[in-house]
Write a protein that holds these residues in place. Structure first.
Motif, PDB file in Angstrom:
ATOM      1  N   ALA A 233      52.701-121.934 -68.580  1.00 11.78           N
ATOM      2  CA  ALA A 233      52.800-120.481 -68.428  1.00 11.78           C
ATOM      3  C   ALA A 233      51.599-120.041 -67.536  1.00 11.78           C
ATOM      4  CB  ALA A 233      52.939-119.689 -69.722  1.00 11.78           C
ATOM      5  N   ALA A 234      50.583-120.680 -67.779  1.00 14.77           N
ATOM      6  CA  ALA A 234      49.211-120.696 -67.095  1.00 14.77           C
ATOM      7  C   ALA A 234      49.390-120.662 -65.587  1.00 14.77           C
ATOM      8  CB  ALA A 234      48.043-121.532 -67.634  1.00 14.77           C
ATOM      9  N   VAL A 235      49.950-122.054 -65.338  1.00 13.42           N
ATOM     10  CA  VAL A 235      50.205-122.138 -63.847  1.00 13.42           C
ATOM     11  C   VAL A 235      51.133-121.258 -63.053  1.00 13.42           C
ATOM     12  CG1 VAL A 235      50.963-124.014 -62.306  1.00 13.42           C
ATOM     13  CG2 VAL A 235      49.762-124.645 -64.194  1.00 13.42           C
ATOM     14  N   VAL A 236      52.218-120.652 -63.866  1.00 18.02           N
ATOM     15  CA  VAL A 236      53.060-119.731 -63.365  1.00 18.02           C
ATOM     16  C   VAL A 236      52.383-118.704 -63.108  1.00 18.02           C
ATOM     17  CG1 VAL A 236      55.059-118.270 -63.708  1.00 18.02           C
ATOM     18  CG2 VAL A 236      55.158-120.845 -64.157  1.00 18.02           C
ATOM     19  N   PHE A 237      51.371-118.279 -64.078  1.00 23.78           N
ATOM     20  CA  PHE A 237      50.550-116.857 -64.073  1.00 23.78           C
ATOM     21  C   PHE A 237      49.657-116.973 -62.881  1.00 23.78           C
ATOM     22  CE2 PHE A 237      52.147-115.383 -68.197  1.00 23.78           C
ATOM     23  CZ  PHE A 237      52.362-114.210 -67.999  1.00 23.78           C
ATOM     24  N   ALA A 238      49.212-118.084 -62.715  1.00 27.37           N
ATOM     25  CA  ALA A 238      48.236-118.468 -61.467  1.00 27.37           C
ATOM     26  C   ALA A 238      49.142-118.064 -60.081  1.00 27.37           C
ATOM     27  CB  ALA A 238      47.665-119.921 -61.537  1.00 27.37           C
ATOM     28  N   VAL A 239      50.129-118.634 -60.000  1.00 27.95           N
ATOM     29  CA  VAL A 239      50.990-118.500 -58.701  1.00 27.95           C
ATOM     30  C   VAL A 239      51.429-116.770 -58.687  1.00 27.95           C
ATOM     31  CG1 VAL A 239      53.313-118.793 -57.621  1.00 27.95           C
ATOM     32  CG2 VAL A 239      52.034-120.761 -58.885  1.00 27.95           C
ATOM     33  N   VAL A 240      51.892-116.313 -59.804  1.00 22.64           N
ATOM     34  CA  VAL A 240      52.059-114.714 -59.872  1.00 22.64           C
ATOM     35  C   VAL A 240      50.951-113.838 -59.368  1.00 22.64           C
ATOM     36  CG1 VAL A 240      52.643-112.790 -61.210  1.00 22.64           C
ATOM     37  CG2 VAL A 240      54.043-114.951 -61.243  1.00 22.64           C
TER      38      VAL A 240
END
Length: 538
Positions: A24-31
């Motif tokens: 989730a942290a990686v996806v939020f970084a992309v977002v």
């Protein structure tokens, strides 16, 4: 990809597990990276969507753990709702930005419709999860309501009436495909994978219907119509035969002959006339003229034929080893499975460099062949059905837990989607500059190089595991290093690539996607190229 280090898998619904939080942290970084780049009301909608998907994902995980998820989903992974929910919205945002910069208002609006459609199907999946959760999670419902309200309000004041209808049409198709395909194909998808795959198919089907009804002379590129018709035709063919073989045994010679006859009837009576209406010429003559138009294309086709023969020989060789093995459960090792990744890399790089339109069409043909052969295997159609079952069973892993074998199709899709999804009308004024010049190579870098190197080095040399996963630090680091070397080689051999000193963004994009590979339990062959494509397009 194949697991890199042996250890027990975490439970599919483990709440707040370290690997799920890291993913989730990686996806939020992309977002947030895309939000900072775009910074408009649509990117704020994407942030709101990510927040609600993060909370709802745990409800899906709990439903999977309890076996209360209505349909039978793949159980060797978490729900994957967050990473899957963000793909279409983020893709639409970067497409909008690129086409706005290129001064193409039609495709700028198209990007907004893609983003709105992705948000709509993601919200539907969230509502479905909360609707079947008992007791009703009040806090999560409030978060979903707030996020959904913001998204609906902004889209209501941003989309035209026709665009709103288009989004609702895709959502309706998505709902029906969910009910049909998830019932017919149990344990083939996680909720996130179903959202990503069926959402994409729904959008393609709606685009084909729309373009067929609003056809104008010389509108659109024939290769785009070819892709749309092939994808929709193969999906409808699968639904037709799945329904038919409920009432008859598919393994008999009579059923097999009927299958082949109906395939010819559907191809000649539906698919080809539909394609003829769209491109305004004989589809078979157009395809032959297209494939053999230049000497370069003939050389590429001959080269690809040799690689296809090599891939078949690898399959036969591994099955010969199984026949001579004393173990009845002999499976192909990790390195043997990664041979196919290397073959695909050797296939795609010359196509990207020398003739991308040919690669576009050839990948579409290969997709149709792969899906047709999977139908033959799944329905046990004579004379090849049982042979294909035997040959392909050697390469199964825990992600092929359902009745279909999809990993090779996902590999093809992961390599091809960056070629298919490039908004060509927005890049006609010049070659893609900066990090965007690597967009066609997103599949090659993320899956062909990164995933392969991570798997091989992680399984043979890896000792330090990422917390909560079976993936290793050594595998991830060698993956990043190998992709950087590949970028350098692309700069040398592809004169059309000019990075314009955007090296820091490229390194950050590759590293982020490599971390996502380390923590995700979804089909990385499909997910990783899409996220790398999004970051490079931004």
């Amino acid at each position: 990809m194949t697991r890199e280090c042996p250890s027990p898998a975490p439970g599919p619904g483990a709440p707040l597990s370290g690997s799920v939080l890291a993913e989730a942290a990686v996806v939020f970084a992309v977002v947030l990276s895309i939000h900072a780049t775009v910074w408009d009301r649509y990117s704020w909608c994407a942030v709101a969507l990510a927040v609600q998907a993060f909370y709802v994902q745990y409800k899906w995980d709990r439903l999977l753990q309890q076996g209360s998820a209505v349909f039978q989903f793949r159980m060797s992974a978490n729900s994957g709702l967050l990473p899957a929910s963000m793909v279409m919205p983020l893709l639409g945002l970067v497409m909008k930005e690129r086409c706005q910069a290129a001064g193409n208002p039609f495709f700028e609006r198209f990007g907004i419709v893609v983003a709105a459609t992705g948000m709509a199907v993601a919200l539907f999946s969230s509502v479905l999860a909360l609707g079947i959760t008992r007791p009703v999670p009040t806090n999560t419902c409030v978060i979903l309501g707030l996020a959904g309200g913001v998204i609906i309000y902004i889209m209501k004041h941003s989309l035209s009436v026709g665009e709103v209808i288009e989004v609702l049409e895709v959502l309706l198709i998505f709902v029906y495909l969910n009910m049909i395909l998830l019932y017919l194909l149990p344990r083939c998808f996680t909720p996130g994978e179903a959202l990503l795959v069926l959402g994409g198919i729904s959008f393609v089907l709606n685009q084909l219907i729309k373009r067929s009804l609003t056809l104008v002379e010389s509108q659109g590129d024939p290769v785009d119509f070819f892709l749309l018709v092939v994808v929709v035709g193969m999906v409808l063919m699968g639904i037709f035969f799945s329904t038919l073989f409920v009432f008859m045994d598919s393994g008999t010679w009579a059923s097999s002959i009927f299958f082949h006859l109906m395939t010819c009837v559907l191809t000649l009576g539906v698919v080809l006339p539909w394609l003829h209406r769209l491109i305004r010429r004989n589809p078979l003559l157009w395809l032959l003229q297209f494939l053999f138009q230049t000497d370069t294309r003939i050389y590429l086709l001959a080269y690809w034929s040799l690689l296809a023969t090599l891939a078949c020989l690898v399959v036969l060789y591994q099955n010969a080893k199984r026949s001579s093995s004393e173990s009845k459960k002999h499976q192909a090792p990790t390195i043997a499975r990664k041979y196919f990744h290397l073959i695909v890399v050797a296939t795609y790089i010359p196509g990207i460099i020398f003739d991308r339109p040919l690669l576009y069409v050839a990948a579409t043909v290969c997709l149709a062949v792969f899906i047709f052969l999977e139908y033959v295997r799944y329905f046990r159609i004579k004379p090849l059905g049982h042979t294909l079952r035997s040959l392909l069973s050697l390469f199964l892993d825990e992600r092929d837990s359902g009745p279909l074998i999809l990993t090779h199709i996902y590999l093809l899709l992961g390599m091809s989607l960056p070629i298919w999804l490039i908004p060509r009308p927005c890049t006609q004024k010049g070659s893609l500059g900066g990090a965007r010049a690597l967009v066609p190579y997103a599949g090659v870098l993320a899956v062909g190089v990164g995933d392969t190197v991570a798997s091989i080095f992680g399984s043979t040399m890896g000792e330090i595991r990422w917390p909560g996963t079976k993936k290793t630090f050594e595998g991830t680091m060698t993956s990043i290093f190998a992709q950087i070397i590949s970028v350098a080689l692309i700069l040398i051999f592809d004169s059309g690539v000019d990075l314009n000193y955007s090296y820091a963004w490229i390194l950050g994009s590759i590293s982020t996607v490599s971390l996502l590979e380390a923590y995700t339990t979804q089909i990385d062959n499909l997910l990783l190229p899409l996220y790398l494509l999004i970051l490079l397009m931004a």
